[in-house]
Write a protein that holds these residues in place. Structure first.
Motif, PDB file in Angstrom:
ATOM      1  N   ARG A 206       0.837  -1.193   0.000  1.00  0.00           N
ATOM      2  CA  ARG A 206       0.000   0.000   0.000  1.00  0.00           C
ATOM      3  C   ARG A 206       0.878   1.252   0.000  1.00  0.00           C
ATOM      4  O   ARG A 206       2.081   1.199   0.226  1.00  0.00           O
ATOM      5  N   ALA A 207       0.241   2.399  -0.236  1.00  0.00           N
ATOM      6  CA  ALA A 207       0.985   3.654  -0.339  1.00  0.00           C
ATOM      7  C   ALA A 207       1.631   4.016   1.001  1.00  0.00           C
ATOM      8  O   ALA A 207       0.920   4.266   1.975  1.00  0.00           O
ATOM      9  N   PRO A 208       2.950   4.049   1.047  1.00  0.00           N
ATOM     10  CA  PRO A 208       3.622   4.277   2.339  1.00  0.00           C
ATOM     11  C   PRO A 208       3.365   5.654   2.930  1.00  0.00           C
ATOM     12  O   PRO A 208       3.192   5.788   4.141  1.00  0.00           O
ATOM     13  N   LEU A 209       3.321   6.680   2.088  1.00  0.00           N
ATOM     14  CA  LEU A 209       3.078   8.021   2.628  1.00  0.00           C
ATOM     15  C   LEU A 209       1.654   8.160   3.142  1.00  0.00           C
ATOM     16  O   LEU A 209       1.412   8.783   4.182  1.00  0.00           O
ATOM     17  N   THR A 243       2.332  14.698  -3.561  1.00  0.00           N
ATOM     18  CA  THR A 243       3.286  13.593  -3.627  1.00  0.00           C
ATOM     19  C   THR A 243       3.109  12.747  -4.881  1.00  0.00           C
ATOM     20  O   THR A 243       2.063  12.768  -5.532  1.00  0.00           O
ATOM     21  N   GLU A 244       4.139  11.968  -5.172  1.00  0.00           N
ATOM     22  CA  GLU A 244       4.090  11.046  -6.293  1.00  0.00           C
ATOM     23  C   GLU A 244       3.132   9.893  -6.017  1.00  0.00           C
ATOM     24  O   GLU A 244       2.553   9.323  -6.944  1.00  0.00           O
ATOM     25  N   ASP A 245       2.956   9.549  -4.749  1.00  0.00           N
ATOM     26  CA  ASP A 245       2.098   8.412  -4.405  1.00  0.00           C
ATOM     27  C   ASP A 245       0.674   8.591  -4.933  1.00  0.00           C
ATOM     28  O   ASP A 245       0.073   7.651  -5.471  1.00  0.00           O
ATOM     29  N   ILE A 246       0.108   9.771  -4.755  1.00  0.00           N
ATOM     30  CA  ILE A 246      -1.277   9.963  -5.195  1.00  0.00           C
ATOM     31  C   ILE A 246      -1.373   9.942  -6.719  1.00  0.00           C
ATOM     32  O   ILE A 246      -2.351   9.461  -7.286  1.00  0.00           O
ATOM     33  N   ARG A 247      -0.330  10.412  -7.389  1.00  0.00           N
ATOM     34  CA  ARG A 247      -0.335  10.360  -8.854  1.00  0.00           C
ATOM     35  C   ARG A 247      -0.240   8.929  -9.352  1.00  0.00           C
ATOM     36  O   ARG A 247      -0.941   8.525 -10.280  1.00  0.00           O
ATOM     37  N   GLU A 248       0.639   8.128  -8.698  1.00  0.00           N
ATOM     38  CA  GLU A 248       0.758   6.725  -9.083  1.00  0.00           C
ATOM     39  C   GLU A 248      -0.532   5.979  -8.775  1.00  0.00           C
ATOM     40  O   GLU A 248      -1.003   5.165  -9.572  1.00  0.00           O
ATOM     41  N   GLY A 249      -1.120   6.240  -7.620  1.00  0.00           N
ATOM     42  CA  GLY A 249      -2.346   5.533  -7.241  1.00  0.00           C
ATOM     43  C   GLY A 249      -3.500   5.813  -8.169  1.00  0.00           C
ATOM     44  O   GLY A 249      -4.216   4.889  -8.592  1.00  0.00           O
ATOM     45  N   THR A 250      -3.718   7.070  -8.501  1.00  0.00           N
ATOM     46  CA  THR A 250      -4.835   7.404  -9.389  1.00  0.00           C
ATOM     47  C   THR A 250      -4.579   6.940 -10.819  1.00  0.00           C
ATOM     48  O   THR A 250      -5.515   6.542 -11.525  1.00  0.00           O
ATOM     49  N   THR A 251      -3.302   6.962 -11.245  1.00  0.00           N
ATOM     50  CA  THR A 251      -2.975   6.439 -12.578  1.00  0.00           C
ATOM     51  C   THR A 251      -3.239   4.936 -12.644  1.00  0.00           C
ATOM     52  O   THR A 251      -3.804   4.423 -13.616  1.00  0.00           O
ATOM     53  N   ALA A 252      -2.826   4.210 -11.592  1.00  0.00           N
ATOM     54  CA  ALA A 252      -3.067   2.765 -11.543  1.00  0.00           C
ATOM     55  C   ALA A 252      -4.561   2.453 -11.564  1.00  0.00           C
ATOM     56  O   ALA A 252      -4.993   1.486 -12.199  1.00  0.00           O
TER      57      ALA A 252
END
Length: 264
Positions: A206-209, A243-252
């Motif tokens: 899961r997203a660490p941040l 953060t990059e996490d939210i961009r990666e999560g929504t892209t996924a």
């Protein structure tokens, strides 16, 4: 051989109290080693989740070694006690002062007594085996918990249940612990550690941040007014938006694949 083992399983750190002949109770040396293990986990960005357990089949941790620890600890001169203990890491390493933002899961494989119970309470989740028993027995011996038992237990199980456990010093079993929300899950003893490690590996994906920020909000909102707590939650969400996490999560999500979050 060290009384505390630290093993890395990919992104999951497994910390084991290895004193089964002493019911995994801690003396001063073992406690210091456990503090060092937690500090190692905290500083290692590749370690995203920790699991803590006890060696053997009888005990998670039976607390402080009463023969060598408790009186020595309780009768130190006040300035030394305040500097070394009150202002330092608590029993078990994470019960006071050392706040770790990453997820921590306890695999309670037997007795979790007094300081061992407080160590389990300091974890974010508690899984246990059917033979697990929990108690703050301090009142039987003339003192009370001092490493978070009186503070965290009411937050987890409610004041009435906490009063029963603290003021009686009696043990409660795994079924009772599940009923009052003290533990999250019960697994057969042979499967407890593997099931807990599997769960920890899932957490590590899961997203660490997001995990760290959410844990921070939940801890820091205790004692705040609802308005203050809601504002804290909103500000934390905004910070994640940078953060990059939210961009990666929504892209996924759009690409219908599992998100791949980098270590922090």
């Amino acid at each position: 051989m060290s009384d505390i083992k630290y093993d890395q399983h990919g992104p999951v750190a497994l910390i084991t109290i290895d004193r089964p002949d002493r019911m995994n109770s801690l003396d001063f040396v073992a406690n210091e080693l456990l503090v060092e293990a937690w500090q190692r986990f905290d500083k290692d960005d590749a370690a995203r989740v920790a699991v803590v357990t006890g060696a053997g089949e009888q005990a998670f941790c039976a607390g402080a070694d009463l023969k060598t620890y408790t009186i020595n600890f309780a009768t130190r001169p006040a300035p030394e006690f305040r500097q070394r203990f009150t202002d330092g890491p608590g029993f078990g390493g994470i019960t006071r002062s050392l706040e770790i933002a990453k997820p921590i899961v306890a695999a309670v494989n037997g007795y979790a007594i007094s300081g061992g119970f407080e160590l389990a309470l300091a974890c974010d989740m508690r899984f246990c085996s059917p033979n697990a028993e929990f108690a703050l027995q301090d009142v039987k011996w003339g003192f009370h918990a001092c490493d978070g038992g009186l503070i965290r237990l009411p937050q987890i199980v409610g004041l009435g249940n906490a009063m029963e456990i603290v003021l009686s010093g009696e043990r409660i079993n795994a079924d009772h612990a599940l009923r009052i929300g003290l533990v999250n899950r019960i697994y057969p003893a042979p499967e407890l550690l593997s099931k807990t490690m599997d769960y920890a590996q899932m957490l590590a994906r899961r997203a660490p941040l997001a995990q760290r920020f959410a844990k921070d909000v939940m801890r820091r909102s205790i004692g705040l007014s609802q308005d203050e707590a809601l504002r804290l939650e909103s500000r934390s969400f905004y910070d994640l938006g940078q953060t990059e996490d939210i961009r990666e999560g929504t892209t996924a999500f759009r690409e219908k694949r599992e998100a791949r979050f980098s270590a922090r």
